[in-house]
Design an enzyme around this catalytic site. Sequence first.
Site, PDB file in Angstrom:
ATOM      1  N   ASN A   1     -10.140 -68.178 -50.146  1.00 17.39           N
ATOM      2  CA  ASN A   1     -10.886 -68.040 -48.910  1.00 17.39           C
ATOM      3  C   ASN A   1     -12.314 -67.670 -49.273  1.00 17.39           C
ATOM      4  O   ASN A   1     -12.532 -66.997 -50.291  1.00 17.39           O
ATOM      5  CB  ASN A   1     -10.233 -66.940 -48.051  1.00 17.39           C
TER       6      ASN A   1
ATOM      7  N   GLU B   1       2.036 -66.313 -56.889  1.00 19.74           N
ATOM      8  CA  GLU B   1       3.218 -65.488 -57.093  1.00 19.74           C
ATOM      9  C   GLU B   1       3.561 -64.687 -55.831  1.00 19.74           C
ATOM     10  O   GLU B   1       4.706 -64.641 -55.385  1.00 19.74           O
ATOM     11  CB  GLU B   1       3.003 -64.514 -58.256  1.00 19.74           C
TER      12      GLU B   1
END
Length: 134
Positions: free
Chosen positions: A45, A55
Amino acid sequence: MNREELKAAAVAMLDRAYVPYSHFPVGAALECADGTVFTGCNVENASYPAGLCAERNAMFHAVAEGHTDFVRIVVAGRSDDFCYPCGICRQVMKEFAPELEVICLNKDGDEKRLTLNDLLPYGFDRTWLPKDNA
């Protein structure tokens, strides 16, 4: 799912990673004790802290679906070196699976097998909290 299939699932997630800033895709495949597999990829972002690692993406998806008993995770990248989980991901893994097997891949598919304790030998967990909070 065998280890090779789990590795392939993690590698397949590399193409789904959203990495317009780092250009460093990561894919993950998480195996639960019952054999269920959850995959994830990193999502960046423009406000960097708002991103999510592959993960944790896989682990949080598993938790959202009611799974919290994890046995192994494959972390795949396209770098020369092995793709290791970041510190935050290691801490999240510790919360749910202190005995987790972590398989790290490089761009050639070579693997390095570790335990979470190898990656986070002195991790923080609920045993550090006061008994009335644990």
